[in-house]
Scaffold this active site. Structure first.
Site, PDB file in Angstrom:
ATOM      1  N   GLY A  43       0.815  -1.205   0.000  1.00 19.35           N
ATOM      2  CA  GLY A  43       0.000   0.000   0.000  1.00 19.35           C
ATOM      3  C   GLY A  43       0.845   1.250   0.000  1.00 19.35           C
ATOM      4  O   GLY A  43       1.967   1.250  -0.522  1.00 19.35           O
ATOM      5  N   LYS A  92      -2.983   5.298  10.192  1.00 22.78           N
ATOM      6  CA  LYS A  92      -3.670   4.013  10.035  1.00 22.78           C
ATOM      7  C   LYS A  92      -5.069   4.161  10.622  1.00 22.78           C
ATOM      8  O   LYS A  92      -5.350   5.158  11.319  1.00 22.78           O
ATOM      9  CB  LYS A  92      -2.914   2.874  10.708  1.00 22.78           C
ATOM     10  CG  LYS A  92      -2.883   2.962  12.220  1.00 22.78           C
ATOM     11  CD  LYS A  92      -2.305   1.684  12.787  1.00 22.78           C
ATOM     12  CE  LYS A  92      -2.422   1.654  14.290  1.00 22.78           C
ATOM     13  NZ  LYS A  92      -1.960   0.413  14.874  1.00 22.78           N
ATOM     14  N   CYS A 151       6.140   5.288  15.395  1.00 24.29           N
ATOM     15  CA  CYS A 151       7.128   4.246  15.739  1.00 24.29           C
ATOM     16  C   CYS A 151       8.014   3.810  14.585  1.00 24.29           C
ATOM     17  O   CYS A 151       9.226   4.024  14.615  1.00 24.29           O
ATOM     18  CB  CYS A 151       6.409   3.033  16.314  1.00 24.29           C
ATOM     19  SG  CYS A 151       5.710   3.367  17.926  1.00 24.29           S
TER      20      CYS A 151
HETATM   21  C1  UDX Z   1       3.831  -0.430  15.712  1.00 24.97           C
HETATM   22  C2  UDX Z   1       4.014  -1.898  16.136  1.00 24.97           C
HETATM   23  O1  UDX Z   1       3.095  -2.727  15.417  1.00 24.97           O
HETATM   24  C3  UDX Z   1       3.813  -2.026  17.643  1.00 24.97           C
HETATM   25  O2  UDX Z   1       4.085  -3.359  18.047  1.00 24.97           O
HETATM   26  C4  UDX Z   1       4.762  -1.066  18.355  1.00 24.97           C
HETATM   27  O3  UDX Z   1       4.552  -1.091  19.765  1.00 24.97           O
HETATM   28  C5  UDX Z   1       4.575   0.361  17.858  1.00 24.97           C
HETATM   29  O4  UDX Z   1       4.723   0.394  16.431  1.00 24.97           O
HETATM   30  P1  UDX Z   1       1.732   1.198  15.319  1.00 24.97           P
HETATM   31  O5  UDX Z   1       2.740   2.213  14.897  1.00 24.97           O
HETATM   32  O6  UDX Z   1       0.658   1.586  16.286  1.00 24.97           O
HETATM   33  O7  UDX Z   1       2.470  -0.071  15.982  1.00 24.97           O
HETATM   34  O8  UDX Z   1       0.992   0.687  13.994  1.00 24.97           O
HETATM   35  P2  UDX Z   1       0.986  -0.627  13.083  1.00 24.97           P
HETATM   36  O9  UDX Z   1      -0.332  -1.270  13.175  1.00 24.97           O
HETATM   37  O10 UDX Z   1       2.153  -1.486  13.313  1.00 24.97           O
HETATM   38  O11 UDX Z   1       1.087   0.045  11.619  1.00 24.97           O
HETATM   39  C6  UDX Z   1       2.210   0.869  11.264  1.00 24.97           C
HETATM   40  C7  UDX Z   1       2.079   1.374   9.851  1.00 24.97           C
HETATM   41  O12 UDX Z   1       2.293   0.317   8.902  1.00 24.97           O
HETATM   42  C8  UDX Z   1       0.702   1.958   9.488  1.00 24.97           C
HETATM   43  O13 UDX Z   1       0.909   3.126   8.703  1.00 24.97           O
HETATM   44  C9  UDX Z   1       0.041   0.863   8.696  1.00 24.97           C
HETATM   45  O14 UDX Z   1      -0.945   1.331   7.811  1.00 24.97           O
HETATM   46  C10 UDX Z   1       1.241   0.278   7.950  1.00 24.97           C
HETATM   47  N1  UDX Z   1       1.064  -1.123   7.527  1.00 24.97           N
HETATM   48  C11 UDX Z   1       0.894  -2.118   8.454  1.00 24.97           C
HETATM   49  C12 UDX Z   1       1.131  -1.448   6.168  1.00 24.97           C
HETATM   50  O15 UDX Z   1       1.304  -0.565   5.320  1.00 24.97           O
HETATM   51  N2  UDX Z   1       1.026  -2.764   5.801  1.00 24.97           N
HETATM   52  C13 UDX Z   1       0.867  -3.773   6.694  1.00 24.97           C
HETATM   53  O16 UDX Z   1       0.790  -4.940   6.282  1.00 24.97           O
HETATM   54  C14 UDX Z   1       0.773  -3.438   8.063  1.00 24.97           C
END
Ligand code: UDX
Length: 455
Positions: A276, A344, A283
């Site tokens: 995507g 997200k 983070c």
């Molecule tokens: C992340 C870690 O998952 C978590 O364990 C840690 O404590 C903090 O960092 P977070 O930043 O809240 O959590 O969001 P996460 O759900 O991991 O998504 C991060 C980003 O990756 C988002 O922008 C999401 O849209 C993107 N993403 C996630 C993708 O583009 N593809 C995926 O398959 C999964």
């Protein structure tokens, strides 16, 4: 036998700190939520968080009413009576990508002056490996006998309460390892109080929870490295999926089909292989750049993580370029809707959001951009260019647009009524930046569809 824990201080009321304080204060502990930002502190005193996180506000409110959560900006009030001090302060990144540890060291030295001998200082902030050693050194210089425990946090925004109630693993790192027992006892208490916490927050047990969580005890430095390595690996999976998506799009394949099958291999796993617009948030971007810089300090080059960053940064521009190809012309002067601005779904957080980059890039290229997000409008306003119109509904953003970018996979966008879109705007191209729509449903409504890596 050590004294049972009665009082805890959590320094910092951000995503991690406030969740930790809200949960523990509903488990029978007296918890000081120590926050030096007056606006944030004020919001907590009113029984809320300054960000949107489902289930968190009822926990804060309940503990405030019971008198077990005490929001304060005073180290003097909170620290001396606390047997455990959690440090959950921000670690923003410096210009060069390294972690800015000013708040971490400030919190540690202010707390150290007031902590009683034997108090456990628990580091939850994500810090580069080697930071705990420096903090412990400062404690020694101050003549304090304190135990230092690294206890990295793995919760995700948007599912913070569920992640914290039904955790897969707890990592505690300390030298000696026995010092971490006190931290383990707090998580056991959360496990015991799950039903109550679930009831107050209204957050139900997710389907895919681990039956028996793992308690992993390591050295202090290993625990620090575990946290950044876990996030770096997840970021790597996303950039890997995005690299394959570029090829799939070019070669007439479908990246979702590819990743479903690749991820079905248990050794690989399907999670975090969704292609995507790339990752954002507070983070991943900062943890990846922090890992690269801290490795440099040890003379180690993280080539692979440099590539992860490059692929990630390329995604918003790649998608816009592909959309222009699909439209057959430049987007200059066109009405374009951007649905979703948070990094997200499930959060109001727009830090490093690629949805914001997409909106700003489109506006910079001369498109007339109308943007909408169900929760993040207030936060997004500051980061969006002044020429972008902020809308109060998706209908308002969509009206008469020739192209709609779905940039965050909020349920309301995933389930959007395509027939209605077709009525509001004719011959529209739907750019599915999250691959969260069914292309057939879009096409059946008479609209054009473009995904990321879906030919
Ligand atoms: C992340 C870690 O998952 C978590 O364990 C840690 O404590 C903090 O960092 P977070 O930043 O809240 O959590 O969001 P996460 O759900 O991991 O998504 C991060 C980003 O990756 C988002 O922008 C999401 O849209 C993107 N993403 C996630 C993708 O583009 N593809 C995926 O398959 C999964």
């Amino acid at each position: 036998m050590p004294e049972p824990i009665k009082t805890i201080t959590v320094v910092g009321s951000g995503y991690v700190g406030l969740t930790t304080a809200a949960l523990l204060s509903n488990c029978g502990y007296k918890v000081y939520a120590l926050e030096i930002n007056p606006e944030r502190l004020d919001v907590v005193k009113q029984g809320r968080s300054f960000f949107y996180e489902e289930g968190l506000d009822p926990l804060i409110k309940n503990a405030l009413e019971e008198g077990s959560l005490i929001p304060t900006d005073s180290y003097d009030e909170a620290i001396p009576s606390s047997q455990v001090v959690f440090s959950c302060v921000g670690t923003p990144d410096n210009e060069d990508g390294s972690s800015n540890l000013t708040y971490v060291f400030d919190a540690a030295s202010q707390a150290a002056q007031l902590m009683q001998p034997g108090t456990a200082f628990v580091q939850k902030s994500t810090v580069p490996v080697g930071t705990g050693e420096k903090v412990e050194q400062k404690f020694k210089e101050a003549g304090k006998t304190l135990s230092y425990i690294s206890n990295p946090e793995f919760l995700r925004e948007g599912t913070a309460i569920a992640d914290s109630l039904w955790f897969d693993r707890i990592v505690v790192g300390s030298d000696p390892k026995t010092a971490a027992a006190v931290v383990v006892s707090l998580y056991k208490k959360i496990e015991e109080n799950r039903d109550k916490l679930s009831q107050i927050s209204g957050i139900k047990k997710p389907d895919n929870t681990t039956a028996e969580p793992l308690y992993i005890s390591t050295s202090r430095n290993s625990a620090e490295l575990i946290k950044v390595s876990a996030n770096a690996f997840l970021a790597l999976k996303i950039s890997f999926a995005n690299s394959i998506a570029k090829l799939a799009g070019q070669a007439g394949a479908n990246v979702n089909e590819v990743m479903d099958a690749v991820g079905a291999d248990k050794r690989i796993g399907r999670a975090f292989l969704n292609a995507g617009r790339g990752y954002g948030g507070g983070c991943f971007p900062k943890d990846v750049s922090g890992l690269i810089r801290s490795a440099e300090d040890y003379g180690v080059e993280m080539e692979i993580m440099n590539a992860v960053t490059q692929v990630n940064s390329s995604m918003p521009h790649y998608i816009i370029h592909k959309a222009e190809e699909a439209l057959g012309e430049s987007i200059e002067g066109k009405n374009i809707a951007v649905l979703g601005l948070a990094f997200k779904a499930g959060t109001s957080d727009v830090r490093r959001s690629h949805a914001i980059i997409i909106a700003n890039t489109l506006a910079h290229k001369g498109a007339k951009v109308r943007a909408y997000d169900p929760e993040a409008m207030k936060e997004a306003k500051e980061d969006l260019g002044s020429n972008i119109s902020l809308c109060s509904s998706s209908e308002e953003a969509i009206k008469d647009s020739s192209c709609i970018f779905i940039a965050t996979d909020w349920p309301e966008f995933k389930n959007i009524n395509m027939g209605k879109i077709a009525q509001l705007s004719k011959n529209t191209l739907i750019v599915d930046c999250m691959n969260c729509l069914d292309p057939e449903t879009v096409r059946k409504a008479g609209l054009s569809y473009m995904g990321v890596g879906i030919a």
